[in-house]
Design a protein around this motif. Structure first.
Motif, PDB file in Angstrom:
ATOM      1  N   PHE A  41       0.832  -1.210   0.000  1.00 30.52           N
ATOM      2  CA  PHE A  41       0.000   0.000   0.000  1.00 30.52           C
ATOM      3  C   PHE A  41       0.864   1.257   0.000  1.00 30.52           C
ATOM      4  N   HIS A  42       1.902   1.255   0.861  1.00 28.63           N
ATOM      5  CA  HIS A  42       2.724   2.465   1.043  1.00 28.63           C
ATOM      6  C   HIS A  42       3.994   2.431   0.211  1.00 28.63           C
ATOM      7  N   GLY A  43       3.939   1.813  -0.966  1.00 30.40           N
ATOM      8  CA  GLY A  43       5.108   1.725  -1.841  1.00 30.40           C
ATOM      9  C   GLY A  43       5.353   3.018  -2.615  1.00 30.40           C
ATOM     10  N   HIS A  45       4.425   4.020  -5.468  1.00 25.16           N
ATOM     11  CA  HIS A  45       3.243   4.632  -6.095  1.00 25.16           C
ATOM     12  C   HIS A  45       2.596   5.635  -5.133  1.00 25.16           C
ATOM     13  N   HIS A  46       2.533   5.254  -3.839  1.00 25.44           N
ATOM     14  CA  HIS A  46       1.947   6.150  -2.826  1.00 25.44           C
ATOM     15  C   HIS A  46       2.861   7.350  -2.581  1.00 25.44           C
ATOM     16  N   VAL A  47       4.154   7.072  -2.412  1.00 24.54           N
ATOM     17  CA  VAL A  47       5.120   8.145  -2.140  1.00 24.54           C
ATOM     18  C   VAL A  47       5.108   9.166  -3.290  1.00 24.54           C
ATOM     19  N   VAL A  74      10.024  10.984   2.446  1.00 22.32           N
ATOM     20  CA  VAL A  74      10.426  10.115   3.581  1.00 22.32           C
ATOM     21  C   VAL A  74       9.285   9.875   4.575  1.00 22.32           C
ATOM     22  N   HIS A  75       8.057  10.319   4.253  1.00 26.17           N
ATOM     23  CA  HIS A  75       7.029  10.323   5.304  1.00 26.17           C
ATOM     24  C   HIS A  75       6.600   8.930   5.742  1.00 26.17           C
ATOM     25  N   ASP A  76       6.702   7.943   4.867  1.00 25.61           N
ATOM     26  CA  ASP A  76       6.189   6.609   5.227  1.00 25.61           C
ATOM     27  C   ASP A  76       7.277   5.548   5.341  1.00 25.61           C
ATOM     28  N   VAL A  77       8.528   5.941   5.570  1.00 28.71           N
ATOM     29  CA  VAL A  77       9.588   4.922   5.688  1.00 28.71           C
ATOM     30  C   VAL A  77       9.396   4.054   6.929  1.00 28.71           C
ATOM     31  N   ALA A 137      -1.981  16.172   1.037  1.00 28.14           N
ATOM     32  CA  ALA A 137      -1.608  15.224  -0.016  1.00 28.14           C
ATOM     33  C   ALA A 137      -1.857  13.784   0.433  1.00 28.14           C
ATOM     34  N   ASP A 138      -1.464  13.479   1.654  1.00 26.94           N
ATOM     35  CA  ASP A 138      -1.642  12.121   2.178  1.00 26.94           C
ATOM     36  C   ASP A 138      -3.120  11.811   2.392  1.00 26.94           C
ATOM     37  N   THR A 139      -3.865  12.803   2.867  1.00 29.78           N
ATOM     38  CA  THR A 139      -5.298  12.622   3.095  1.00 29.78           C
ATOM     39  C   THR A 139      -6.037  12.452   1.775  1.00 29.78           C
TER      40      THR A 139
HETATM   41 FE   LIG Z   1       1.326   8.208   3.434  1.00 29.28          FE
END
Ligand SMILES: [Fe+2]
Length: 224
Positions: A41-43, A45-47, A74-77, A137-139
């Motif tokens: 999910f957080h790959g 494509h998401h970043v 770097v938000h979802d590392v 952006a994340d939302t």
């Molecule tokens: Fe995210």
């Protein structure tokens, strides 16, 4: 120290060079490829999506665009470090990547704070402009009509949670933020995407209700 002070943007702390952003991009991209099996999910494509939209929102609200762009990358590392984790779990890896890119330590700490400030579970009405750009952006990714259709099952696999747990998390974290009027900080985003957000939340509320029907539970057991 209050939550507001903890996340106060440091004045004159500096920014991030284009070379450093390129380094961070290449490094995180490689990590996303190497750990693609745990980032369904957080790959990348998401970043990539969050980065592109965060830059747009940063430009619109006048915040520090290079800092927001780097924070988005770097938000979802944390999802590389630990399954189903919070942003704080990725702090050391985040700071390590930023240090390798030559980002000055105060700026790196600021980026880490922005990431934690923007997290859905913790954010509030008064977060910094940089965090607002990242948060919107994340939302938006969460509120996209396509996300529950083509990506929700990936979230379940990636994080090892049940459909009920995901529905509880989404409604629990997002409904009050939506009802209190700061689901999106950017007024144009709020005007454009609030209908998607409301529909998405209604869908997840309906999913929660449907899971209380034992026949639906048996149906899901049969197909899982
Ligand atoms: Fe995210």
């Amino acid at each position: 120290m209050s939550a507001e002070n903890l996340f106060e943007a440091p004045l004159g702390v500096g920014t991030v060079s284009r070379e450093a952003i390129d380094f961070v991009e290449q490094h995180v991209h490689r990590l996303c490829q190497r750990y693609a099996d745990r980032l369904q999910f957080h790959g990348w494509h998401h970043v990539s999506f969050v980065r592109a939209k965060a830059v747009e929102f940063a430009e619109a609200n006048g915040s520090n665009m290079p800092v927001v762009e780097t924070a988005a990358i770097v938000h979802d590392v944390n999802y590389i470090v630990a399954r189903n984790s919070s942003a704080a779990a990725g702090r050391l890896l985040r700071l390590e990547i930023l240090a390798m890119a030559g980002v000055a330590k105060p700026v790196a700490n600021w980026i880490d704070l922005i990431v934690r400030e923007a997290e859905m579970a913790a954010r509030h009405r008064e977060i910094s402009l940089e965090a607002q750009a990242l948060s919107d952006a994340d939302t938006l990714f969460k509120a996209l009509p396509v996300t529950p259709v083509v990506l929700a099952h990936r979230y379940l696999t990636e994080n090892g949670v049940s459909l009920r747990e995901l529905a509880d998390k989404i409604v629990g974290e997002q409904q009050d933020v939506h009802d209190d009027g700061y689901y999106f900080y950017n007024p144009d985003a709020a005007a454009t995407y609030s209908r998607w957000a409301a529909t998405n939340l209604q869908l997840w509320q309906c999913i929660k209700e449907s899971l209380d029907d034992p026949t639906v539970e048996r149906l899901l057991d049969a197909v899982s």
